[in-house]
Enzyme design. Structure first.
Site, PDB file in Angstrom:
ATOM      1  N   ALA A 153      23.910  41.336 148.931  1.00  0.00           N
ATOM      2  CA  ALA A 153      24.086  41.587 147.502  1.00  0.00           C
ATOM      3  C   ALA A 153      23.173  40.715 146.657  1.00  0.00           C
ATOM      4  CB  ALA A 153      25.541  41.340 147.107  1.00  0.00           C
ATOM      5  N   CYS A 154      22.753  41.265 145.499  1.00  0.00           N
ATOM      6  CA  CYS A 154      21.995  40.505 144.509  1.00  0.00           C
ATOM      7  C   CYS A 154      22.420  40.990 143.138  1.00  0.00           C
ATOM      8  CB  CYS A 154      20.491  40.666 144.724  1.00  0.00           C
ATOM      9  SG  CYS A 154      19.871  42.330 144.396  1.00  0.00           S
ATOM     10  N   GLY A 155      21.636  40.710 142.107  1.00  0.00           N
ATOM     11  CA  GLY A 155      22.009  41.091 140.757  1.00  0.00           C
ATOM     12  C   GLY A 155      21.850  42.571 140.478  1.00  0.00           C
ATOM     13  N   GLY A 157      20.095  44.893 142.859  1.00  0.00           N
ATOM     14  CA  GLY A 157      19.986  45.743 144.041  1.00  0.00           C
ATOM     15  C   GLY A 157      18.634  45.745 144.714  1.00  0.00           C
ATOM     16  N   PHE A 182      25.394  43.302 141.697  1.00  0.00           N
ATOM     17  CA  PHE A 182      26.538  42.811 140.934  1.00  0.00           C
ATOM     18  C   PHE A 182      26.529  43.319 139.490  1.00  0.00           C
ATOM     19  CE2 PHE A 182      26.325  39.145 144.042  1.00  0.00           C
ATOM     20  CZ  PHE A 182      27.480  39.503 144.724  1.00  0.00           C
TER      21      PHE A 182
END
Length: 225
Positions: A153-155, A157, A182
């Site tokens: 996961a990251c901010g 994608g 996220f």
């Protein structure tokens, strides 16, 4: 909205900019030409998308992430940089940043940092970054069993797509991708959040952060009326 440096010209609007090497040019140095991080990053992003489309990496929307973690045995791997994770994070997740702050102080990089600040950094509050050379080593230290299920996961994608590609190449085969990152999450997607911000706002900084806070305030006032 993170501005990042991939040899060193990649920004979070997700466009890749390629530069021809020019002898005696200010932006042409041996250090920057090898290895070609632009090509590697573009290749990893493309490969990551193909892995998702083929089903080799499972796309999991934020609303289903908690079930994947609690019922399916996924470990949430947060690949955001430290300053984003400090703002908001999911308890129990493990952290290995795909990008780190660029500490290079060469004249070329310092000039690019000034340009970055003027065009991006002042508005977004994001640091000038480069690929973390120890990313795989850090993940292997945290999750040595490559049969483990990892939800990357990251901010937004994109960084997690690149990370999933690197992990797949390193032998991890049970990978999930937090679709949209996220930023697509809403209150209640995860049982608990640590930090000072909402998870979906953790990538926002700089002047844009204050505009966001003003917008939230105006929305709250509008609802009260």
């Amino acid at each position: 909205m993170m501005a990042i440096q991939l040899n060193r010209t990649y920004t979070t609007n997700h466009h890749y900019h390629y530069q021809q090497s020019k002898p005696h040019s200010l932006f042409s140095t041996t250090k920057r030409q090898t290895p070609n991080l632009q090509v590697r990053a573009a290749s990893e992003a493309t490969n990551g998308r193909q892995l998702i489309l083929s089903g080799a990496v499972k796309p999991i929307p934020p609303k289903d992430a908690a079930i994947a973690i609690t019922s399916e045995g996924f470990t949430l791997l947060d690949v955001r940089p430290e300053w984003e994770r400090e703002k908001a994070r999911v308890p129990g997740s493990v952290h290995a940043p795909l990008f780190v702050k660029d500490q290079d102080t060469s004249p070329v990089t310092l000039l690019k940092k000034w340009v970055h600040f003027g065009y991006i950094g002042l508005w977004t509050g994001q640091n000038f970054t480069t690929l973390n050379p120890d990313f795989l080593l850090q993940v292997e230290a945290l999750v040595p069993d490559k049969n483990s299920k990892l939800l990357v996961a990251c901010g937004e994608g994109l960084r997690s797509v690149m990370a999933a590609s690197k992990l797949h190449q390193a032998g991890y085969r049970n990978l999930g991708w937090l679709a949209g990152g996220f930023n697509r999450s809403v209150d209640g997607d995860f049982p608990a959040i640590e930090g000072t911000e909402k998870l979906e706002y953790a990538t926002i900084g700089g002047v844009s952060y204050y505009f966001l806070q003003l917008l939230i305030l105006l929305q709250a006032v509008g609802k009260s009326n």
